[in-house]
Scaffold this active site. Structure first.
Site, mmCIF file in Angstrom:
data_model
loop_
_atom_site.group_PDB
_atom_site.id
_atom_site.type_symbol
_atom_site.label_atom_id
_atom_site.label_comp_id
_atom_site.label_asym_id
_atom_site.label_seq_id
_atom_site.Cartn_x
_atom_site.Cartn_y
_atom_site.Cartn_z
ATOM 1 C CB CYS A 177 2.736 -2.144 -3.464
ATOM 2 S SG CYS A 177 4.356 -1.699 -4.088
ATOM 3 C CG HIS B 156 2.991 0.283 0.813
ATOM 4 N ND1 HIS B 156 2.848 -1.082 0.784
ATOM 5 C CD2 HIS B 156 3.880 0.586 -0.165
ATOM 6 C CE1 HIS B 156 3.636 -1.590 -0.155
ATOM 7 N NE2 HIS B 156 4.271 -0.594 -0.753
ATOM 8 C CD GLU C 104 0.679 -1.912 3.518
ATOM 9 O OE1 GLU C 104 -0.088 -1.081 3.003
ATOM 10 O OE2 GLU C 104 1.601 -2.466 2.869
#
Lengths: 79, 225
Positions: B85, B202, B204
């Site tokens: 990002c 994302h 994560e």
């Protein structure tokens, strides 16, 4: 010595913000409006007497940080 | 495997990525942007967020910070670099990845889970995924509209440097499945040496079934391979 720098998106890069501003102005009745491109404006003061040297420095600032040369053009003007 | 997460003022996904890395048994360290040396790392992560409040352009100020000099040196000596990002935006501002991220085409901040397709599964970051596999990963950005020149776009295709593309849940890549206007639906790219990955989604955030899904795990386990 003072300079201005204007940074604008290159011609072939889509400018959605400019487009929205343009449409809003058209809605406000500005019917002869042809196009709007939105950009950034910097006023820069530099401690330098030689105009050529100062311009070179400002140019360096544009290349290193102020503009992203992939999508933006810039213009330098002495104030 | 040792990892470092670079933290800038305004980073806000640094804790999330640290949790993901630790879950996958990486020995992780957080590195504040004012540091001038990096701990020995096999992987450096530039996390998501709004470094420096997105002043000037997203990632522009962070891209010129002191620690970035060290990240560039590490990248050039083959260390793996992952930018997620805002991290992707920073990597393009440093020049480590070519192209740039423009404002989303619809001018809106988009925060939702989207489908992305694995286009390259031969890189160190993606080897645990199947080619063409469709993942559901969260995006949360205002400037995710990837743009690059024709020459680089050709290079990306020729050298198989496109890691992920936005698609629908069946894997169809079309304008309808493009959330932000990115050129050719590109969601993530690799550099020519394939040791740097920049991506808007994302991974994560997708490591635990309790809060989402586990589609992001294989990115980290690929690196451990």
């Amino acid at each position: 010595m003072k300079f201005s720098v204007t940074v604008t998106l290159k011609k072939d890069v889509l400018d959605p913000q400019g487009k929205v501003v343009q449409n809003t102005l058209l809605n406000l009745g500005m019917d002869n409006l042809k196009s709007i491109r939105q950009g950034k404006f910097f006023e820069i003061e530099i401690d330098e007497k030689d105009e050529e040297v100062a311009k070179k420095r400002i140019n360096e600032m544009c290349q290193k940080l102020l503009a992203n040369l992939i999508i933006e053009d810039y213009k330098i003007n002495k104030l | 495997m040792k990892s470092s997460v670079i933290v800038f003022p305004g980073s806000n996904c640094d804790r999330d990525i640290a949790v993901a890395l630790e879950k996958m048994q990486f020995k992780n360290q957080m590195v504040w942007h004012k540091e001038t040396t990096l701990p020995k790392s096999d992987l450096i992560v530039i996390p998501g967020g709004f470094s420096y409040g997105d002043y000037l352009r997203s990632g522009a100020i962070a891209g010129k910070s002191l620690i970035i000099e060290e990240v560039i040196k590490a990248a050039n000596s083959g260390c793996f670099i992952l930018g997620i990002c805002n991290g992707f935006q920073i990597l393009t501002e440093t020049g480590l990845l070519k192209g740039t991220l423009l404002r989303n085409k619809n001018l809106k901040f988009i925060n939702r889970d989207v489908n992305i397709k694995v286009i390259n599964n031969s890189s160190k970051f993606t080897s645990k995924y199947k080619l063409g596999q469709v993942l559901k990963i969260n995006i949360a950005h205002n400037e995710g509209n990837y743009f690059t020149d024709d020459k680089h776009l050709k290079e990306l295709k020729r050298e198989n440097l496109i890691a992920f593309k936005y698609c629908d849940e069946k894997g169809k890549i079309s304008e309808d499945s493009n959330p932000n206007g990115a050129i050719e639906n590109i969601a993530g790219i690799l550099n020519a040496k394939k040791n740097i990955l920049g991506m808007m989604p994302h991974p994560e955030r997708m490591i635990d079934k309790l809060v989402s899904n586990t589609d992001g795990l294989n990115l980290f386990s690929s690196l451990l391979n």
